[in-house]
Enzyme design. Structure first.
Site, PDB file in Angstrom:
ATOM      1  N   GLU A 226       0.875  -1.182   0.000  1.00  0.00           N
ATOM      2  CA  GLU A 226       0.000   0.000   0.000  1.00  0.00           C
ATOM      3  C   GLU A 226       0.904   1.221   0.000  1.00  0.00           C
ATOM      4  O   GLU A 226       1.561   1.510   1.000  1.00  0.00           O
ATOM      5  CB  GLU A 226      -0.869   0.011   1.273  1.00  0.00           C
ATOM      6  CG  GLU A 226      -1.912  -1.072   1.347  1.00  0.00           C
ATOM      7  CD  GLU A 226      -3.057  -0.837   0.377  1.00  0.00           C
ATOM      8  OE1 GLU A 226      -3.203   0.288  -0.140  1.00  0.00           O
ATOM      9  OE2 GLU A 226      -3.791  -1.792   0.127  1.00  0.00           O
ATOM     10  N   CYS A 260      -2.355   9.347   2.475  1.00  0.00           N
ATOM     11  CA  CYS A 260      -2.031   8.669   1.216  1.00  0.00           C
ATOM     12  C   CYS A 260      -3.100   8.925   0.165  1.00  0.00           C
ATOM     13  O   CYS A 260      -2.791   9.110  -1.006  1.00  0.00           O
ATOM     14  CB  CYS A 260      -1.839   7.182   1.440  1.00  0.00           C
ATOM     15  SG  CYS A 260      -3.223   6.406   2.263  1.00  0.00           S
TER      16      CYS A 260
HETATM   17  P1  NAD Z   1       8.468   4.920   4.251  1.00  0.00           P
HETATM   18  O1  NAD Z   1       8.435   4.159   2.993  1.00  0.00           O
HETATM   19  O2  NAD Z   1       9.586   5.851   4.488  1.00  0.00           O
HETATM   20  O3  NAD Z   1       8.478   3.926   5.510  1.00  0.00           O
HETATM   21  C1  NAD Z   1       7.445   2.989   5.724  1.00  0.00           C
HETATM   22  C2  NAD Z   1       7.956   1.906   6.655  1.00  0.00           C
HETATM   23  O4  NAD Z   1       8.957   1.164   5.980  1.00  0.00           O
HETATM   24  C3  NAD Z   1       8.590   2.398   7.943  1.00  0.00           C
HETATM   25  O5  NAD Z   1       8.217   1.552   8.992  1.00  0.00           O
HETATM   26  C4  NAD Z   1      10.071   2.277   7.649  1.00  0.00           C
HETATM   27  O6  NAD Z   1      10.871   2.108   8.808  1.00  0.00           O
HETATM   28  C5  NAD Z   1      10.101   1.034   6.817  1.00  0.00           C
HETATM   29  N1  NAD Z   1      11.277   0.895   5.950  1.00  0.00           N
HETATM   30  C6  NAD Z   1      12.156   1.838   5.526  1.00  0.00           C
HETATM   31  N2  NAD Z   1      13.091   1.283   4.726  1.00  0.00           N
HETATM   32  C7  NAD Z   1      12.805  -0.032   4.638  1.00  0.00           C
HETATM   33  C8  NAD Z   1      13.379  -1.124   3.936  1.00  0.00           C
HETATM   34  N3  NAD Z   1      14.461  -0.987   3.167  1.00  0.00           N
HETATM   35  N4  NAD Z   1      12.790  -2.343   4.039  1.00  0.00           N
HETATM   36  C9  NAD Z   1      11.676  -2.510   4.795  1.00  0.00           C
HETATM   37  N5  NAD Z   1      11.091  -1.504   5.492  1.00  0.00           N
HETATM   38  C10 NAD Z   1      11.650  -0.285   5.410  1.00  0.00           C
HETATM   39  O7  NAD Z   1       7.049   5.639   4.346  1.00  0.00           O
HETATM   40  P2  NAD Z   1       6.561   6.668   5.473  1.00  0.00           P
HETATM   41  O8  NAD Z   1       7.272   7.958   5.242  1.00  0.00           O
HETATM   42  O9  NAD Z   1       6.614   6.041   6.813  1.00  0.00           O
HETATM   43  O10 NAD Z   1       5.023   6.820   5.094  1.00  0.00           O
HETATM   44  C11 NAD Z   1       4.551   7.725   4.158  1.00  0.00           C
HETATM   45  C12 NAD Z   1       4.190   7.019   2.874  1.00  0.00           C
HETATM   46  O11 NAD Z   1       3.234   5.995   3.139  1.00  0.00           O
HETATM   47  C13 NAD Z   1       3.533   7.943   1.881  1.00  0.00           C
HETATM   48  O12 NAD Z   1       3.996   7.667   0.585  1.00  0.00           O
HETATM   49  C14 NAD Z   1       2.061   7.575   2.001  1.00  0.00           C
HETATM   50  O13 NAD Z   1       1.302   7.914   0.877  1.00  0.00           O
HETATM   51  C15 NAD Z   1       2.138   6.117   2.237  1.00  0.00           C
HETATM   52  N6  NAD Z   1       0.906   5.606   2.855  1.00  0.00           N
HETATM   53  C16 NAD Z   1       0.086   4.775   2.121  1.00  0.00           C
HETATM   54  C17 NAD Z   1      -1.097   4.304   2.660  1.00  0.00           C
HETATM   55  C18 NAD Z   1      -1.990   3.367   1.901  1.00  0.00           C
HETATM   56  O14 NAD Z   1      -2.803   2.685   2.516  1.00  0.00           O
HETATM   57  N7  NAD Z   1      -1.910   3.282   0.587  1.00  0.00           N
HETATM   58  C19 NAD Z   1      -1.447   4.656   3.971  1.00  0.00           C
HETATM   59  C20 NAD Z   1      -0.619   5.504   4.670  1.00  0.00           C
HETATM   60  C21 NAD Z   1       0.566   5.962   4.105  1.00  0.00           C
END
Ligand code: NAD
Length: 479
Positions: A226, A260
């Site tokens: 997502e 999002c």
């Molecule tokens: P992010 O991608 O920076 O991090 C998300 C998660 O992934 C965190 O827990 C982070 O620690 C982890 N992570 C980071 N690097 C990783 C790796 N290499 N392998 C595995 N995990 C790793 O995103 P964010 O800044 O926390 O969240 C914002 C983003 O999430 C925005 O793009 C937003 O649109 C999206 N979002 C989507 C939805 C949806 O349901 N579609 C809902 C909420 C947020």
């Protein structure tokens, strides 16, 4: 794990230990009857409801969002957990399906079995609601969960697992939280060797999703992703402009635009563009940052928001309200832009700040074309007084969800699946699909009697079998 400090950076050994504990707990959970699982999950839901203030305070403290927003987030979470708990046995329980004419001698049964242990990796913007769209449904489907919350919101994850253990003590290890930075998430996905999870449910940015997918690929671990959005709102010439402006401002500015499926682009029929802009501006101007919404949770996001606004103006866009000057603090003022070229970053990349672009279009055909041109495809909305026209436009939009005469209408309807395509990811959470996402179909046939012609036996005379095959072929050629 859950009993450690919120800031611990767990590595692969901690994760493997958590997955092992989860798997043991998952076995007895899966063996429980559907009714007992439902009773336990509803007990947890009631515990969450009675601790709503405690959750809201931790969410607000870690994200900076106002407590009243955090309380709404808790309510949305409860609505989904309630639905998942009450519908799991109906959606996943064993049922008979039609065997078809060729197999009329068979009884055909379909059931969905738990996958085992699900690794859930969450974001910070809705640190309870978003991961619970996977966690609640995965538990209801009979799985255990190891949850890695965002490093910005570890306390929510720790509190969530603790609350489960307290409400369902016989199965306390079913939901375990591991904390840490991206490297902890990477380890959970298998980047440091197999972690042992049976599926990963990731919510975050598309860039991170690619890394998670690569890690999962090594062990063929399935992934639900997502990711972000660049949601468009279409405003037709006959729309109620006050209602549209109200929804646009809320969809774009609530949670400081860090949603999002928040509103980032608006395509308004040219005949109402000016009137809509005026209404959006007057509503956005009235918002008080710090009261209507909190600061940007991730300080570095400010640079992205500022770049999008600056480049939009350089590219020929108009600042209807606010501008780069109002974006100097972590608590930025609302920005309304118009007439921004479609190839400017403010139109193509996720902004994730209190910014909305309102562009005029020739007609709704052009609006659909522009809305669909994005690399993202998560949510969308349509405003028109004609319900038939609204539905027809919704049909033509590629996004996973469309709201007619509201924004984000699907978020509080747990029976509706949620998810996107392209840069917005793949797979679905919520609804029946959201339960099946954490289950494996299990097909069983039971032979009821010997068929007149058994095509799966060497004992059947070849001529007899050939006649039966030819009869079947003729039937299919005719109907
Ligand atoms: P992010 O991608 O920076 O991090 C998300 C998660 O992934 C965190 O827990 C982070 O620690 C982890 N992570 C980071 N690097 C990783 C790796 N290499 N392998 C595995 N995990 C790793 O995103 P964010 O800044 O926390 O969240 C914002 C983003 O999430 C925005 O793009 C937003 O649109 C999206 N979002 C989507 C939805 C949806 O349901 N579609 C809902 C909420 C947020």
């Amino acid at each position: 794990m859950t009993d450690g400090t919120d800031r611990a950076a767990h590595g692969i050994e901690d994760i493997r230990a958590a997955v092992g504990r989860g798997r043991a707990a998952g076995r007895s959970w899966a063996a429980l009857g559907a009714r007992e699982r439902r009773t336990a999950l509803l007990r947890w839901k009631r515990a969450l409801a009675s601790r709503a203030d405690e959750f809201a305070e931790v969410i607000a403290a870690e994200t900076g969002k106002p407590v009243h927003d955090a309380r709404s987030e808790v309510l949305l979470t409860l609505v989904h957990l309630d639905w998942a708990a009450r519908n799991a046995s109906r959606v996943l329980g064993r049922r008979r399906v039609r065997p078809g004419l060729l197999s009329v001698h068979q009884r055909a049964l379909l059931a969905y079995r738990p996958l085992g242990v699900i690794g859930v990796i969450g974001p910070w913007n809705y640190p309870l609601y978003t991961p619970m769209g996977s966690i609640g449904y995965a538990l209801a489907a009979g799985n255990a969960v190891v949850f890695k919350p965002s490093e910005l919101t570890p306390g929510v994850g720790v509190l969530l697992a603790r609350s489960f253990g307290e409400a369902v003590p016989d199965h306390a290890d079913l939901l375990l939280t591991v904390t840490g930075p991206g490297s902890t998430g990477a380890a959970l996905a298998g980047a440091d060797g197999p972690a042992g999870v049976d599926k990963v449910a990731f919510t975050g940015s598309p860039g991170t999703a690619r890394k998670v997918a690569a890690a999962c690929a090594a062990t063929l671990t399935p992934l639900l992703a997502e990711c972000g959005g660049k949601d468009a709102v279409l405003v037709a010439a006959d729309a109620d402009l006050d209602a549209a402006a109200d929804a646009i401002v809320w969809g774009a500015m609530s949670n400081a635009g860090q949603t999002c499926a928040g509103v980032e682009r608006v395509y308004a029929d040219a005949s109402v563009h000016e009137a809509l802009c005026a209404r959006v501006v007057s509503r956005a101007r009235a918002l008080v940052p710090g009261d209507a919404y909190g600061p940007l949770t991730l300080p570095s996001q400010l640079g992205v928001v500022e770049r999008h606004v600056k480049e939009a103006l350089v590219d020929g866009g108009t600042a209807e309200l606010g501008g780069p000057d109002g974006l100097r603090s972590r608590l930025p003022g609302p920005v309304v832009l118009s007439r921004v070229p479609e190839d400017s970053p403010a139109m193509t990349e996720e902004t994730f700040g209190p910014v909305v672009v309102v562009n005029p279009v020739r007609d709704m055909d052009e609006a659909v074309e522009r809305a669909n041109a994005s690399a993202y495809s998560l949510g969308a909305a349509v405003f028109t007084r004609s319900k038939a026209a609204g539905l027809a436009l919704a049909e033509r939009l590629h996004s996973g969800a469309v709201s007619v005469n509201s924004v984000l209408g699907f978020a509080a309807i747990p029976s509706l699946p949620f998810g996107g395509a392209g840069e917005s990811g793949y797979g679905r959470i919520h609804g029946e699909e959201g339960l099946r996402a954490f289950a494996a179909p299990h097909s069983v046939t039971v032979r009821r009697f010997a068929p007149a012609v058994d095509l799966m036996s060497f004992a059947t005379a070849r001529e007899k079998a050939a006649r039966a095959v030819e009869l079947g072929r003729k039937l299919h050629a005719r109907f």
